[in-house]
Design a protein around this motif. Sequence first.
Motif, PDB file in Angstrom:
ATOM      1  N   GLY A 107       0.840  -1.208   0.000  1.00  0.00           N
ATOM      2  CA  GLY A 107       0.000   0.000   0.000  1.00  0.00           C
ATOM      3  C   GLY A 107       0.869   1.250   0.000  1.00  0.00           C
ATOM      4  O   GLY A 107       1.910   1.288   0.654  1.00  0.00           O
ATOM      5  N   SER A 135      -9.900   1.798  -4.461  1.00  0.00           N
ATOM      6  CA  SER A 135      -9.472   2.771  -5.478  1.00  0.00           C
ATOM      7  C   SER A 135     -10.527   2.878  -6.568  1.00  0.00           C
ATOM      8  O   SER A 135     -11.098   1.861  -6.980  1.00  0.00           O
ATOM      9  CB  SER A 135      -8.139   2.359  -6.103  1.00  0.00           C
ATOM     10  N   ILE A 138      -5.999   9.821   1.450  1.00  0.00           N
ATOM     11  CA  ILE A 138      -6.465   9.766   0.060  1.00  0.00           C
ATOM     12  C   ILE A 138      -5.284  10.006  -0.867  1.00  0.00           C
ATOM     13  O   ILE A 138      -4.481  10.918  -0.629  1.00  0.00           O
ATOM     14  CB  ILE A 138      -7.560  10.835  -0.154  1.00  0.00           C
ATOM     15  N   LEU A 139      -5.171   9.178  -1.890  1.00  0.00           N
ATOM     16  CA  LEU A 139      -4.053   9.291  -2.830  1.00  0.00           C
ATOM     17  C   LEU A 139      -4.603   9.415  -4.241  1.00  0.00           C
ATOM     18  O   LEU A 139      -5.255   8.507  -4.750  1.00  0.00           O
ATOM     19  CB  LEU A 139      -3.172   8.034  -2.722  1.00  0.00           C
TER      20      LEU A 139
HETATM   21  C1  BTN Z   1      -1.951   9.206   2.505  1.00  0.00           C
HETATM   22  O1  BTN Z   1      -2.569   9.764   3.418  1.00  0.00           O
HETATM   23  O2  BTN Z   1      -0.715   9.217   2.480  1.00  0.00           O
HETATM   24  C2  BTN Z   1      -2.721   8.529   1.407  1.00  0.00           C
HETATM   25  C3  BTN Z   1      -3.005   7.099   1.740  1.00  0.00           C
HETATM   26  C4  BTN Z   1      -3.787   6.382   0.675  1.00  0.00           C
HETATM   27  C5  BTN Z   1      -3.949   4.912   0.958  1.00  0.00           C
HETATM   28  C6  BTN Z   1      -4.880   4.239   0.004  1.00  0.00           C
HETATM   29  S1  BTN Z   1      -5.331   2.604   0.524  1.00  0.00           S
HETATM   30  C7  BTN Z   1      -6.075   2.317  -1.023  1.00  0.00           C
HETATM   31  C8  BTN Z   1      -5.157   2.916  -2.068  1.00  0.00           C
HETATM   32  N1  BTN Z   1      -4.097   1.989  -2.420  1.00  0.00           N
HETATM   33  C9  BTN Z   1      -2.898   2.427  -2.070  1.00  0.00           C
HETATM   34  O3  BTN Z   1      -1.828   1.823  -2.255  1.00  0.00           O
HETATM   35  N2  BTN Z   1      -3.004   3.629  -1.487  1.00  0.00           N
HETATM   36  C10 BTN Z   1      -4.377   4.080  -1.423  1.00  0.00           C
END
Ligand code: BTN
Length: 255
Positions: free
Chosen positions: A50, A68, A123-124
């Motif tokens: 992740g 996602s 959120i990414l």
């Molecule tokens: C952050 O606050 O740094 C963002 C985090 C985002 C995490 C989500 S979990 C679902 C999706 N898949 C990932 O690898 N990252 C986002």
Amino acid sequence: MTDRSSLRVPPAFVLHQLDSVGSTNDEARMLAEQGAQDGTVVWALRQSAGRGRQGRDWVSPEGNLFVSFVLRPQSSIVQAANLSFVAALAVAEALQDIAGGTLPLSLKWPNDVLLGGKKLSGILLESRAGQGGTLDYLILGIGVNLAHYPKEALYPATSLCEHTGQEAVAPGRMLEALLESFESWYRIWQREGFAPVREAWLDQAHGRGEQVSVRLTNETLQGRFVTIDEDGALDLALDEGGRRRVTAGDVFFAS
Ligand code: BTN
């Protein structure tokens, strides 16, 4: 517990359910490259790789939500960046729906959801430009700490379970609520633009008017968080005088 096979999915979404994946964002990107439509959703019970913002890890044990979205809005890349605010509002609304509106949630610039002042959701947003610099697609990844949270993190974190002291909410239940709230905010943004999203986000903004440090790649700014502008950039009144418009960075509050 929501049974995965009987999940309520609004017609606007196509759901891909996985037990385990490296990153749902990578899986969604692969589907987007194969032509997946707007509203394609990838949900995994756990992630082995992740990712968070700024290349950080997002530790992803089973019990939390990892999802996602593939989105193809008719907008510019700059406008599409608004969608992290849309997502933060949707996450907060979904959580309040589940908890009956009782949670002390707030929204931290640029795109975190806090519970009792601690990070509950991240959120990414990752976009891909098409020909001529137009937006081809956007991947919106959302992580929500339902049952677990990292003890060592850049910003203090919590989970819904830790905060309420109640049994953990099943990820499938959170996903159902999120699909509903996200659909509604996504439509508002598509119809009316960023203005209503900005207003709703500011209503729940964490620490507006407070003293903050903003960590950028090569410097740290000190000042007061005034507002966000019509593009979602942070408007900072610098301690040294003057204003600064910040488009990317990590915000830390004095207290
Ligand atoms: C952050 O606050 O740094 C963002 C985090 C985002 C995490 C989500 S979990 C679902 C999706 N898949 C990932 O690898 N990252 C986002």
